[in-house]
Design an enzyme around this catalytic site. Structure first.
Site, PDB file in Angstrom:
ATOM      1  N   ASP A 135      46.745  65.662  51.795  1.00  0.00           N
ATOM      2  CA  ASP A 135      47.109  67.013  51.184  1.00  0.00           C
ATOM      3  C   ASP A 135      48.316  67.310  50.997  1.00  0.00           C
ATOM      4  O   ASP A 135      49.249  66.694  51.684  1.00  0.00           O
ATOM      5  CB  ASP A 135      46.480  67.999  52.344  1.00  0.00           C
ATOM      6  CG  ASP A 135      46.991  67.976  53.589  1.00  0.00           C
ATOM      7  OD1 ASP A 135      47.331  66.886  53.976  1.00  0.00           O
ATOM      8  OD2 ASP A 135      47.281  68.851  54.194  1.00  0.00           O
ATOM      9  N   GLU A 136      48.934  68.344  50.222  1.00  0.00           N
ATOM     10  CA  GLU A 136      49.843  68.905  50.001  1.00  0.00           C
ATOM     11  C   GLU A 136      50.980  67.906  49.579  1.00  0.00           C
ATOM     12  O   GLU A 136      52.260  68.003  50.160  1.00  0.00           O
ATOM     13  CB  GLU A 136      50.458  69.629  51.391  1.00  0.00           C
ATOM     14  CG  GLU A 136      49.335  70.984  51.419  1.00  0.00           C
ATOM     15  CD  GLU A 136      49.616  71.879  52.581  1.00  0.00           C
ATOM     16  OE1 GLU A 136      49.434  72.888  52.874  1.00  0.00           O
ATOM     17  OE2 GLU A 136      50.440  71.202  53.697  1.00  0.00           O
ATOM     18  N   VAL A 137      50.867  66.974  48.509  1.00  0.00           N
ATOM     19  CA  VAL A 137      51.884  66.303  48.122  1.00  0.00           C
ATOM     20  C   VAL A 137      52.590  66.846  46.879  1.00  0.00           C
ATOM     21  O   VAL A 137      51.902  67.395  46.024  1.00  0.00           O
ATOM     22  CB  VAL A 137      51.303  64.818  47.507  1.00  0.00           C
ATOM     23  CG1 VAL A 137      52.226  64.113  46.841  1.00  0.00           C
ATOM     24  CG2 VAL A 137      50.710  64.003  48.424  1.00  0.00           C
TER      25      VAL A 137
END
EC number: 3.2.1.52
Length: 854
Positions: A524-526
């Site tokens: 998540d959340e790259v």
């Protein structure tokens, strides 16, 4: 002349050093308050520190920085003659500017600054302040921040048009108005709700020397029951059923082989004893949990030695085979004892999957043989001038690496012990290794390893497990404001590292005798901008025709990880992003289910169903496409979200405000149906769901279960953890185990009344059975005690409570109620300020509700 100037410079320098040596940062008092949300009409807030010098010497005008952690992006200083600089992540520093004057003893200075978004409750406040003198290698903590509550609309309204103020006693009264007292004898005494439950009117007197008769295969469950009964039936004894030949002995708990399906059980309590039947040891274990819940609360409290179990006939089976809870120990560490308490709680309420979030940007929490840097560097937080000796402070952990909030890890022996503890409770542990984002702890640790071996002249060893290209000049900022937290999947050493970690985890599971079927690989959340200037990415693009952009690196990475796990007979779990492919629709960014992994065992946690943000149906889209989906929805299941909007309620609120009604009211196969309010607390317009995908029958077969999640940014200690966890977790357990209640499948006209009736039963069960038990069970839990509601009606103050069974006490003299204060039994006619508090059976109280009777 030159000599005079030199002497003058030396004199000034010595004076500054003397001031620094005599100035004690611990005597620099600090407070903080919100000045205004929506500052200058923008989506920003203005807040301010006030520093008061309580030393006998001034704070020098130069030569120092004060560091603090803050969960918002600071924009600029607005007063105080200082600069506020972003260091990395949530760490900021204050440094004196040219116009800053020495702060004399007794004087104060206000330092205001603006930041993105808004601040609502006390856990939004900056924390972990410490001062570092120029050139020093250590920092000194300042006193804890005095957080001044927000009381004015400009302080607590988040933006122009925000209609939701702070929740008042009257608001709570309105929320509770349909809750009525239900006599205990009319309530189901087992939670989650069984498939079938009936009380017979009989009772069984459980003696201290009860025999636990078990058939072959249930030895471990008999031993577990013996341990659980130790405090109330100290002479209970497991006995193989074939050895118990005295038919006259009626003081028996029978654990018998049955034909019930996996996880199911039957439980019968008669005047002669207890019988639990199941087709598996797991079913027997769940029957034991139900039996333990039948033990009266006063027995657990130690106020009664006579154990009278009510006669019941129960048949029960789980709705979902995957009933999970996730605990984050990466952001703030939690000791082994705390994790065991969580596992005990999960067992009691029949949750069977523990998602263990053991790595993140702020901490790597597990020992990996052969990679000591992961814990020597990656598990320790404190002030660092080099970022190579340990990680920087985060979430208020302060300058000291010995602070157990920020620093800590589980040794191999610790982890094996936790695996065994969970396995004994029929809980499978799924470890999470965050990648490629949220990986700063691992990346910094492996960079320190690289530097060590490069200094020793061993280039091969230095590069063996390196997680980022040291020549990468890419610029990015993650959601949490990190600029160096993403590993580089273009580097072969990344996969060598992953194989090493996976194999060491497998070794620990094997040593524990615990099952390992999957590893959660994050995803998540790259942030945008990663790898764009990475030489490793450029080389991969030249050698692999499938990799044309940095977006393709994502698919390449998870394809490689999937292969690594499948080669070891494991399947891959990840966050929703791992199952999505980025494309465009009408020239705009668009995401679709990635076809690459649908045909392989691949399980995703879908968290993003934030109402109004556009992805409300994402879980259903992925399930309909063929992915195995765990419903980890932020709107109902993120337990770190604040209970409601109040300055004194801890927790985040970016996705929703979540009280126990949110997980209880979750409808897994149609969560649109019971969506009532959005993330800002406004009523949801059902037109929001027009055009959204509904869950097909095929999609339903791909919903593997429900998960509650507790992220740890605000979990500074065990007390806060249990406050956020309970009683919300009981709503998760109910929805994961029990079948759909009648209200969930009713039409829109009948649903509200059916829901109110079921909710009333549920909260009575929580308040009269579950919370009193949790006061003592497993050493006791510090659950959240709700604030009473109160309203002036016909000249008198009437109070109510969300969870009947808790005691309400009040005062009329302006003092805070305690256990000796008047017991509330009906409307209070006294004029003036009335203060109410609710108390548990131990005398512990929640926050006060204050109302004026004019």
């Amino acid at each position: 002349m030159k000599n005079l100037l030199l002497l003058a410079f030396i004199a000034v320098s010595l004076t500054g050093i003397a001031q620094k040596n005599n100035f004690n940062p611990r005597q620099l008092a600090v407070s903080w308050q919100v000045l205004e949300n929506g500052y200058q009409g923008e989506a920003q807030s203005a807040t301010a520190f006030t520093f008061v010098n309580k030393n006998k010497t001034p704070l020098p005008a130069t030569g120092w920085k004060i560091y603090f952690n803050f969960g918002r992006s600071v924009l600029k200083a607005i007063d105080g003659n200082v600069t506020v600089q972003h260091e990395n992540g949530d760490l900021y520093s204050i440094a004196p500017a040219a116009g800053f004057a020495p702060l004399a003893p007794g004087d104060s200075v206000r330092i205001g600054f603006t930041s993105e978004a808004w601040v609502v409750n006390f856990t939004d406040a900056p924390n972990g302040l410490f001062l570092v003198w120029d050139g020093a290698s250590t920092g000194t903590s300042l006193p804890a921040v005095n957080i001044i509550p927000s009381t004015q609309p400009k302080q607590y309204l988040r933006f122009k048009g925000d209609k939701i103020g702070l929740v008042t006693a009257q608001d709570l009264f309105e929320q509770n108005k349909n809750i009525t007292d239900v006599p205990a004898q009319q309530l189901t005494k087992i939670l989650p709700t069984p498939v079938a439950y009936a009380e017979t009117g009989e009772a069984f007197a459980l003696p201290a020397s009860v025999n636990i008769a078990y058939t072959a295969g249930f030895e471990n469950e008999a031993a577990y029951l013996r341990t659980q009964l130790n405090a109330i039936a100290p002479n209970a004894k497991p006995v193989h059923a074939e050895l118990l030949k005295d038919a006259a002995d009626k003081a028996v708990i029978h654990l018998e082989q049955g034909t019930e399906p996996e996880g199911a059980y039957s439980l019968e309590v008669t005047g002669n004893g207890v019988t639990i039947k199941a087709g598996s040891a797991t079913g027997i274990f769940y029957g034991i949990q139900s039996l333990l819940q039948l033990v009266p609360v006063n027995v657990w409290a130690g106020t009664s030695k006579a154990i009278q179990l009510p006669g019941v006939k129960v048949y029960d089976a789980p709705r979902f085979g995957y009933r999970a809870f996730m605990l984050d120990v990466g952001r703030n560490f939690k000791p082994k004892s705390t994790v065991k308490k969580v596992l005990d709680l999960m067992a009691l309420y029949k949750l069977n999957t523990f998602h263990f979030h053991i790595t993140d940007d702020e901490g790597w929490r597990i020992e990996i043989a052969g990679l000591p840097e992961l814990t020597a560097i990656g598990s320790q937080r404190g002030y660092t001038a080099t970022n190579t000796d340990h990680l920087q402070p985060a979430y208020g952990s302060g300058p000291d690496v010995n602070n157990t909030q920020g620093s800590g890890y589980y040794t191999k022996a610790d982890f094996i012990e936790l695996l065994q503890y969970a396995n004994q409770r029929h809980i499978q542990v799924i470890p999470e290794i965050e990648a490629p984002g949220h990986a700063r702890a691992a990346s910094r640790a492996m960079f320190a390893r690289y530097q060590h071996f490069m200094a020793a002249g061993d280039t091969a060893a230095a590069k063996e497990y390196l997680l980022h290209d040291v020549q990468d000049a890419s610029k990015y900022s993650s959601v949490q404001n990190w600029n160096d937290n993403v590993i580089d999947p273009a580097m072969p050493s990344v996969y060598h590292f992953m194989e090493k970690v996976v194999d060491e985890l497998r070794n620990m599971y094997a040593a524990a005798g615990a099952p390992l079927t999957t590893i959660h690989m994050g995803g998540d959340e790259v942030p945008a901008g990663v790898w764009e200037k990475s030489p490793a990415f450029a080389a991969l693009k030249n050698s692999n025709s499938n990799v044309k952009t940095t977006e393709d690196v994502w698919y390449y990475f998870y394809g490689k990880l999937n292969n690594i796990l499948q080669q070891r007979r494991l399947f891959l779990s990840g966050w929703e992003e791992t199952a999505l492919r980025k494309t465009k629709l009408d020239g705009k960014p668009f995401r679709v289910p990635n076809p690459d992994f649908i045909a392989t065992p691949f399980q995703v946690d879908v968290w993003n169903n934030v109402l109004g943000d556009g992805d409300e149906d994402l879980a259903y889209k992925l399930a309909n496409a063929g992915y195995k989906v765990v419903l980890s929805c932020v709107t109902n299941n993120y337990l770190d979200m604040a209970y409601y909007k109040d300055f004194d309620e801890p927790g985040y609120y970016w996705g929703a405000f979540i009280d126990i009604d949110k997980p209880y009211g979750f409808i897994p196969f149609d969560y649109f149906k019971n969506a009532v309010v959005d993330k800002n607390g406004n009523a949801v317009d059902q037109s929001l769901f027009v055009g959204k995908q509904r869950l097909t029958d095929y999609g339903k077969s791909n919903i593997v279960g429900v998960k509650g999640l507790l992220w740890a940014e605000t979990l500074v200690d065990e007390k806060r953890l249990e406050y956020m966890l309970l009683p919300k977790l009981l709503g998760i357990a109910e929805r994961a185990w029990a079948k759909d209640p009648e209200w969930a499948t009713a039409d829109k006209a009948a649903m509200p009344q059916l829901y109110r009736q079921a909710w009333n039963q549920f909260v009575n069960r929580i308040g009269k059975f579950e919370l009193p038990r949790l006061d003592y069970y497993g050493g006791g839990y510090q659950y959240r005690i709700p604030v009473p509601g109160a309203a002036v009606i016909n000249g008198a103050v009437t109070a109510n409570i969300q969870l009947p069974g808790l005691v309400i006490r009040y005062t009329t003299n302006g003092k805070t109620p305690d256990t000796k204060s008047a017991l509330y039994t009906g409307p209070v006619t006294t004029k003036g300020t009335i203060t109410f508090k609710a108390f548990d059976t131990r005398g512990r109280s929640g926050r006060a509700a204050v109302i004026v009777n004019p």
